[in-house]
Enzyme design. Sequence first.
Site: not given
Length: 642
Positions: A219-221
């Site tokens: 995801a947002s990593i």
Amino acid sequence: MLYNFSRLKPASCRTLWFQQRGLGRLISSPTLYKHHQQICYKHEIAGKFLVSDSGKKYRRGKEQHGSRFRQSNMVNLLASLVGTATVVTIGTALCESQEEKKDILPDDDKHHPQGKDVVATELPEKSEDVSEEQRPRGSDEEQSIQATSDEVQGDRKSRIEEAVKQSRKLLRRRMIEAGAPGLTVAVSVNGETLWEDGLGFADLENNVRCTPRTVMRIASISKSLTMTAVAKLWEEGKLDLDAPVQKYIPGFPIKKFEGEEVTITTRHLLSHQSGIRHYALKDPNKKEKKEKNDSTGGKKGVESKGEGESGETKKKDEGAGEKKGKTKQSKDDSGEKAMAEKAPSKVQGKESNESSESSQSVVETKKAELEKLLKGKANKKRKSKKKEEEENEFDLQEYYIKEKFESIEEALKLFQDDELFFKPGTGYLYTTHGWTVVSGVVEGAAGKPFTKIITQLFHELGLENTYLDVYTPIIYNRSKFYTRDKHGRLQNAPYVDNSYKWAGGGFLSTVQDLNKFGNAMLYSSQHQSEEGLPGYLKWKTMKELWTPVSGPNPSSGYGLGWGAVEDSIKCAFCRESRQCASHTGGAIGASSVLLILPQAGVLKENGEGKLPKGVVVSMICNMQSVALRKVALDIAKIFEKV
């Protein structure tokens, strides 16, 4: 042992083989006396058939046969004893040779238990007792140093095992609270992986358990990985963070806010200060403000109109009302005097009744006001719930995009013409679409497609199990993804295509790769001298990324592509914040966190000694809406004491 007396070789388990003219049979050795009797009986029977009917010949043949049997029996007994002694000596010699061979083999050939839970089992254990001849001769000081080092290693191993035990309890509790089907975790201290594990299932339908090599959505990593590519271009002088984005994306429209042209820079995008929307098309706060202003202005207008219309009628009715009022007043006065004179007691009774009725009316009005207030609050709650449901459903429409976007320019068309929520640099709004603009900036600065740039970054960092989230290719150890329905039942997550947000949330990886990436960033932030291998990024660059941007930020702070927290304490014996960098992620069927907790005071020491110094924790879950940052921070503090 059992032997074949004919060849003096070991036979089957405790059984002797006697061969006698077709009358042989297998006989167990412990009951020799019975065997002798059986054999004697057999030979006696054989003798009866060999002699004639006369008694003298039979008796003489019997005596001769018995003496021959006794002699052969003694020979067989001696042979068995000699054979037993020979085999025992040969067996002992073989055992000694095997033990000597084990001692001669190097330590590398010995198999150590390989466990995914505790890598500390590979630590050197205490040496076994050795004879004085084999023990190396040295001074007493060397022996004492060796003993103390063994004690230290054993103590560290026990501390690691205790830290793993506590951390596993925290993770299992979090999984139970969230109902997560599977989770992977990896922890490293000072660049050494001490624990990596998989809990639960990567695939419930096929009974496949999670391992540290399980591939999931991060995801947002993905933003932090993309930030590394941006920082590399910035260090090479190919990218200016403070230049307008139109320099690298000529087709991106010039934005306006409240009728005024504004400039969006790459720095604004990296710190979520650009004003570009996230997944909601309109700013909900702005809508509420407009509704409040409209409601207050409307009430005032209605009141002013009502006053103007009723003023004229009041003036007309005043003249007629005065005349009628005079005649009525004279009649009422005369009537009141007569009533007062005739029945004064009745008047007093009416007054008491009127007072009781007025008190009851006050209670009823208060009850009515209270019911009205409660109904109003209930209606507000219903409206707010409906509003939240509408907003969540509306937001999920872009989460569940199934169409494939062939280019960054095509993905930009989703939002580039939408209005800004605030003037760039004056507010904070976490946005994934803003990072789609970042990927376009990277393409323009590097002159290559973003997908090629990011895959080259994975190769340079050594992230062998990190990929673009594409459905068609075969990716080993890829997990399935799960969600929960409105009743809380677990179900397979629907198919989505994340090609519209590669930079902001479109990568797959493992906890092993995330830990490697975290250690690379930690090393880069602490390596300030020219000695040793350089970091992937310069320490000054890392300081820029991990420093909260000035201006309106969330309470935790956000730097450039990383959530950043600085050392701070406001009051004595109160809450204390430790310097750390982290990023969480949430996508369809996935939750993740990467947390880096540097050792305190390393930057003040100018990066001396063995680097990196700190704790890196990475966790990935195959279900959405699972908060993991607090658990990651707790685990990092536990392993910091190891």
